[in-house]
Scaffold this motif. Structure first.
Motif, PDB file in Angstrom:
ATOM      1  N   ILE A  53      36.193 104.640-139.495  1.00 39.75           N
ATOM      2  CA  ILE A  53      36.962 103.890-140.485  1.00 39.75           C
ATOM      3  C   ILE A  53      37.281 104.782-141.695  1.00 39.75           C
ATOM      4  CG2 ILE A  53      36.765 102.001-142.162  1.00 39.75           C
ATOM      5  CD1 ILE A  53      37.384 101.003-139.395  1.00 39.75           C
ATOM      6  N   ILE A  56      40.104 107.202-140.910  1.00 38.07           N
ATOM      7  CA  ILE A  56      41.448 106.607-140.976  1.00 38.07           C
ATOM      8  C   ILE A  56      41.901 106.518-142.431  1.00 38.07           C
ATOM      9  CG2 ILE A  56      42.873 104.598-140.405  1.00 38.07           C
ATOM     10  CD1 ILE A  56      40.759 103.875-138.286  1.00 38.07           C
ATOM     11  N   ALA A  57      40.973 106.085-143.301  1.00 32.88           N
ATOM     12  CA  ALA A  57      41.310 105.919-144.714  1.00 32.88           C
ATOM     13  C   ALA A  57      41.731 107.241-145.345  1.00 32.88           C
ATOM     14  CB  ALA A  57      40.130 105.319-145.475  1.00 32.88           C
ATOM     15  N   VAL A 211      42.293 105.679-134.938  1.00 34.17           N
ATOM     16  CA  VAL A 211      42.584 104.265-134.656  1.00 34.17           C
ATOM     17  C   VAL A 211      42.403 103.973-133.167  1.00 34.17           C
ATOM     18  CG1 VAL A 211      44.402 102.525-134.574  1.00 34.17           C
ATOM     19  CG2 VAL A 211      44.098 103.878-136.617  1.00 34.17           C
ATOM     20  N   ALA A 214      38.782 103.605-132.725  1.00 34.53           N
ATOM     21  CA  ALA A 214      38.218 102.561-133.580  1.00 34.53           C
ATOM     22  C   ALA A 214      38.384 101.180-132.950  1.00 34.53           C
ATOM     23  CB  ALA A 214      38.864 102.594-134.964  1.00 34.53           C
ATOM     24  N   GLY A 215      39.504 100.971-132.246  1.00 32.85           N
ATOM     25  CA  GLY A 215      39.726  99.692-131.573  1.00 32.85           C
ATOM     26  C   GLY A 215      38.602  99.391-130.599  1.00 32.85           C
ATOM     27  N   LEU A 218      35.357  98.674-132.463  1.00 28.42           N
ATOM     28  CA  LEU A 218      35.398  97.336-133.073  1.00 28.42           C
ATOM     29  C   LEU A 218      35.041  96.273-132.033  1.00 28.42           C
ATOM     30  CD1 LEU A 218      36.354  95.708-135.703  1.00 28.42           C
ATOM     31  CD2 LEU A 218      38.442  95.330-134.433  1.00 28.42           C
ATOM     32  N   ILE A 223      31.421  98.323-135.554  1.00 32.01           N
ATOM     33  CA  ILE A 223      31.980  98.475-136.901  1.00 32.01           C
ATOM     34  C   ILE A 223      31.464  97.349-137.776  1.00 32.01           C
ATOM     35  CG2 ILE A 223      34.111  98.514-138.251  1.00 32.01           C
ATOM     36  CD1 ILE A 223      35.359 100.087-135.977  1.00 32.01           C
ATOM     37  N   ASP A 224      30.535  97.687-138.671  1.00 30.46           N
ATOM     38  CA  ASP A 224      29.859  96.689-139.487  1.00 30.46           C
ATOM     39  C   ASP A 224      30.513  96.587-140.867  1.00 30.46           C
ATOM     40  OD1 ASP A 224      27.210  95.039-139.880  1.00 30.46           O
ATOM     41  OD2 ASP A 224      27.527  96.243-141.693  1.00 30.46           O
ATOM     42  N   PRO A 225      30.839  95.361-141.302  1.00 31.22           N
ATOM     43  CA  PRO A 225      31.512  95.205-142.599  1.00 31.22           C
ATOM     44  C   PRO A 225      30.654  95.665-143.776  1.00 31.22           C
ATOM     45  CG  PRO A 225      30.913  93.068-141.662  1.00 31.22           C
ATOM     46  CD  PRO A 225      30.707  94.079-140.588  1.00 31.22           C
ATOM     47  N   LEU A 227      28.493  98.041-143.918  1.00 32.98           N
ATOM     48  CA  LEU A 227      28.461  99.506-144.013  1.00 32.98           C
ATOM     49  C   LEU A 227      29.850 100.054-144.358  1.00 32.98           C
ATOM     50  CD1 LEU A 227      26.368 100.472-140.844  1.00 32.98           C
ATOM     51  CD2 LEU A 227      25.693 100.870-143.208  1.00 32.98           C
ATOM     52  N   SER A 228      30.877  99.487-143.719  1.00 31.83           N
ATOM     53  CA  SER A 228      32.228 100.037-143.877  1.00 31.83           C
ATOM     54  C   SER A 228      32.778  99.839-145.280  1.00 31.83           C
ATOM     55  CB  SER A 228      33.179  99.386-142.878  1.00 31.83           C
ATOM     56  OG  SER A 228      32.671  99.507-141.579  1.00 31.83           O
ATOM     57  N   MET A 229      32.435  98.697-145.901  1.00 33.38           N
ATOM     58  CA  MET A 229      33.025  98.373-147.202  1.00 33.38           C
ATOM     59  C   MET A 229      32.760  99.454-148.254  1.00 33.38           C
ATOM     60  SD  MET A 229      31.694  96.603-150.218  1.00 33.38           S
ATOM     61  CE  MET A 229      30.469  95.490-149.532  1.00 33.38           C
ATOM     62  N   VAL A 232      34.484 102.966-147.124  1.00 33.19           N
ATOM     63  CA  VAL A 232      35.946 103.073-147.262  1.00 33.19           C
ATOM     64  C   VAL A 232      36.328 103.277-148.724  1.00 33.19           C
ATOM     65  CG1 VAL A 232      38.098 101.769-147.149  1.00 33.19           C
ATOM     66  CG2 VAL A 232      36.576 101.791-145.210  1.00 33.19           C
ATOM     67  N   ILE A 233      35.753 102.418-149.594  1.00 32.76           N
ATOM     68  CA  ILE A 233      36.113 102.511-151.011  1.00 32.76           C
ATOM     69  C   ILE A 233      35.670 103.868-151.570  1.00 32.76           C
ATOM     70  CG2 ILE A 233      35.800 101.467-153.299  1.00 32.76           C
ATOM     71  CD1 ILE A 233      35.225  98.801-151.822  1.00 32.76           C
TER      72      ILE A 233
ATOM     73  N   VAL B  32      39.450  94.810-148.770  1.00 31.49           N
ATOM     74  CA  VAL B  32      38.040  95.165-148.541  1.00 31.49           C
ATOM     75  C   VAL B  32      37.215  94.916-149.807  1.00 31.49           C
ATOM     76  CG1 VAL B  32      36.473  97.115-148.141  1.00 31.49           C
ATOM     77  CG2 VAL B  32      38.470  96.815-146.678  1.00 31.49           C
ATOM     78  N   TYR B  50      20.003  97.920-140.179  1.00 30.13           N
ATOM     79  CA  TYR B  50      20.900  98.738-139.364  1.00 30.13           C
ATOM     80  C   TYR B  50      20.166  99.741-138.475  1.00 30.13           C
ATOM     81  CZ  TYR B  50      24.381  97.036-142.695  1.00 30.13           C
ATOM     82  OH  TYR B  50      25.188  96.245-143.446  1.00 30.13           O
ATOM     83  N   GLU B  56      27.726  93.444-133.442  1.00 25.15           N
ATOM     84  CA  GLU B  56      28.231  92.477-134.407  1.00 25.15           C
ATOM     85  C   GLU B  56      28.555  91.161-133.700  1.00 25.15           C
ATOM     86  OE1 GLU B  56      28.336  93.232-137.560  1.00 25.15           O
ATOM     87  OE2 GLU B  56      27.686  95.287-137.182  1.00 25.15           O
ATOM     88  N   ILE B  79      36.326  91.517-145.273  1.00 27.60           N
ATOM     89  CA  ILE B  79      36.198  92.981-145.183  1.00 27.60           C
ATOM     90  C   ILE B  79      36.776  93.469-143.860  1.00 27.60           C
ATOM     91  CG2 ILE B  79      34.602  94.937-145.042  1.00 27.60           C
ATOM     92  CD1 ILE B  79      32.663  93.387-146.792  1.00 27.60           C
ATOM     93  N   GLN B  80      36.401  92.818-142.766  1.00 30.36           N
ATOM     94  CA  GLN B  80      36.914  93.221-141.445  1.00 30.36           C
ATOM     95  C   GLN B  80      38.441  93.118-141.401  1.00 30.36           C
ATOM     96  OE1 GLN B  80      34.274  94.743-140.593  1.00 30.36           O
ATOM     97  NE2 GLN B  80      34.026  94.136-138.480  1.00 30.36           N
ATOM     98  N   LEU B  86      43.841  98.485-142.406  1.00 22.87           N
ATOM     99  CA  LEU B  86      43.732  99.949-142.432  1.00 22.87           C
ATOM    100  C   LEU B  86      44.088 100.544-141.072  1.00 22.87           C
ATOM    101  CD1 LEU B  86      42.771 102.300-144.286  1.00 22.87           C
ATOM    102  CD2 LEU B  86      40.571 102.109-143.162  1.00 22.87           C
ATOM    103  N   MET B  87      43.581  99.904-140.004  1.00 20.63           N
ATOM    104  CA  MET B  87      43.849 100.401-138.662  1.00 20.63           C
ATOM    105  C   MET B  87      45.318 100.201-138.287  1.00 20.63           C
ATOM    106  SD  MET B  87      40.372  99.071-136.802  1.00 20.63           S
ATOM    107  CE  MET B  87      40.967  99.298-135.148  1.00 20.63           C
ATOM    108  N   SER B 123      44.055  99.819-126.237  1.00 20.95           N
ATOM    109  CA  SER B 123      42.644 100.014-126.582  1.00 20.95           C
ATOM    110  C   SER B 123      42.129  98.883-127.470  1.00 20.95           C
ATOM    111  CB  SER B 123      42.452 101.358-127.284  1.00 20.95           C
ATOM    112  OG  SER B 123      42.842 101.258-128.631  1.00 20.95           O
ATOM    113  N   LEU B 124      43.023  98.151-128.105  1.00 22.85           N
ATOM    114  CA  LEU B 124      42.576  97.106-129.044  1.00 22.85           C
ATOM    115  C   LEU B 124      42.116  95.842-128.304  1.00 22.85           C
ATOM    116  CD1 LEU B 124      45.236  97.393-131.876  1.00 22.85           C
ATOM    117  CD2 LEU B 124      42.837  97.980-132.039  1.00 22.85           C
TER     118      LEU B 124
END
Lengths: 278, 124
Positions: A53, A56-57, A211, A214-215, A218, A223-225, A227-229, A232-233, B32, B50, B56, B79-80, B86-87, B123-124
């Motif tokens: 993630i 990508i950012a 990406v 990442a799909g 996910l 992909i845990d919110p 951790l990602s939040m 990313v920021i 986010v 974790y 999840e 957030i997701q 983003l993706m 892939s999604l």
């Protein structure tokens, strides 16, 4: 540790990772995964998902700046994305079947390679002329702006570069990093693209490649919110600050320090992999 | 002459792409951050775990569920949702390229770009 404290610490660490990543050109992912797994004791699959993630950012953020300057070769990037996206999906599938200890060892090897590559003096190629059949057919030869006006260049060894990009894609999907070092090998050393063009084009491609895998991460729940939040920021803020102070900072000393940090981290990752601690 | 024309169109496309990328990243970070604040207000004092992979729940994994629960205002789902934006950003860039190559009548690259696009969608 509470979620609030954890978020704040991770935010700080990610900002530093993003800053160093953009100053040295290595990207944030290469430090994030070892820091998450070794220091925060996060499971390596979560760490990989989070790192993807962040990749990508940073890629989209940086590419937005470069694309405007007209340096990146969009056709070359698109053509090579065929190789990297297919590779990335294979890598993400492989990640479920390969034991985490093996992933840690591969990660260590790639980290060392990245560190070494960042220290080696860049070879700047400039091949001109008509170019080979494939390069002409695929319209890969292009021009880029220099101080003395537009400079024409030719792309070499299309097949070799394509295959190397496929490997870069697999590694990216398997480890959740941008594989910038492997992309540089493919474009600079094999295809002999001018340095400025290869770095910006590679940056442009990294997001698309990430990406693709990442799909899959996910869907698998990696992909845990939480951790990602902060990541990313933090990484984005760090990268933006980094791009602003890039010219003021003494990047050479920084590169050496960063390379040493990465070497230590990679040794520890490999040690943990070999002793099955990861 | 043809080469110059092509290069001018390429530049236009690049400017649009740059804007798409910047907008996507900005929108994503905003979403986010909002989700993060909601999450920390609700769960800030809990202890996250974790160390071991448990996977999840569905509302963080499936695009439809993410959208559904994000609209209910649940912090981590928001957030997701931001991560999905983003993706989608590089994907939007690819979609714009397809249109661009169609306009340029460069069908070889229409095909190449379509393949890249489909690989990611699949892939999604």
């Amino acid at each position: 540790m509470t979620a609030l404290l954890f978020t704040l610490i991770l935010l700080g660490v990610s900002t530093i990772a993003g800053l160093l990543g953009s100053l040295t050109g290595l990207g944030g992912g290469v430090v994030l995964i070892p820091v998450l797994t070794l220091i925060f004791k996060v499971d390596i699959h979560y760490a990989i998902g989070t790192s993807l993630i962040s990749v990508i950012a940073t890629s989209s953020g940086a590419a937005a700046a470069y694309v405007k300057e007209g340096i990146s070769n969009i056709r070359l990037g698109m053509f090579l994305e065929l190789a990297t996206t297919i590779g990335a999906i294979s890598g993400a599938f492989l990640a479920t079947y390969i034991p985490t200890s093996t992933i840690a060892i591969i990660f260590g090897v790639i980290l060392i390679l990245s560190a070494v590559m960042s220290l080696i003096k860049h070879s700047d190629h400039l091949v001109t002329g008509r170019g080979g059949y494939l390069a002409r057919k695929l319209k890969l030869n292009n021009r880029y702006p220099t101080q003395d006006g537009e400079q024409q260049y030719t792309v070499k060894n299309i097949v070799g570069g394509f295959l190397m990009m496929n490997v870069a894609g697999i590694i990216s999907g398997l480890l959740g990093i941008g594989s910038g070092a492997l992309k540089v090998i493919a474009m600079d050393h094999i295809m002999q693209v001018p340095f400025k063009v290869s770095t910006t084009t590679s940056n442009f491609m990294i997001g698309v490649t990430a990406v693709a895998s990442a799909g899959i991460y996910l869907k698998r729940g990696y992909i845990d919110p939480g951790l990602s939040m902060p990541v990313v920021i933090g990484v984005l803020v760090g990268a933006i600050v980094g791009s602003k102070i890039l010219f003021a900072a003494r990047t050479k000393a920084l590169k050496i320090i960063f390379a040493i940090v990465i070497l230590i981290l990679s040794m520890e990752m490999m040690y943990n992999g070999l002793t099955h601690k990861v | 002459m043809k080469v110059i024309k092509q290069s001018i169109r390429d530049r236009d496309m690049e400017t649009i792409m740059g804007k798409v990328l910047r907008f996507g990243v900005l929108a994503s970070v905003t979403i986010v951050t909002i989700g993060g604040i909601v999450y920390l207000v609700q769960h800030g004092s809990q202890k996250p775990y974790y160390q071991q992979f448990v996977g999840e729940p569905r509302r963080f994994r499936e695009i439809q569920k993410i959208m559904q629960t994000a609209l209910q205002g649940r912090g981590r789902s928001v957030i997701q949702l931001g991560l999905l934006v983003l993706m989608a950003t590089p994907l939007a860039r690819i979609a714009f390229s397809i249109i661009g190559y169609i306009l340029e009548k460069d069908f070889l690259y229409v095909v190449i770009t379509l393949i890249v696009f489909s690989v990611i969608i699949l892939s999604l």
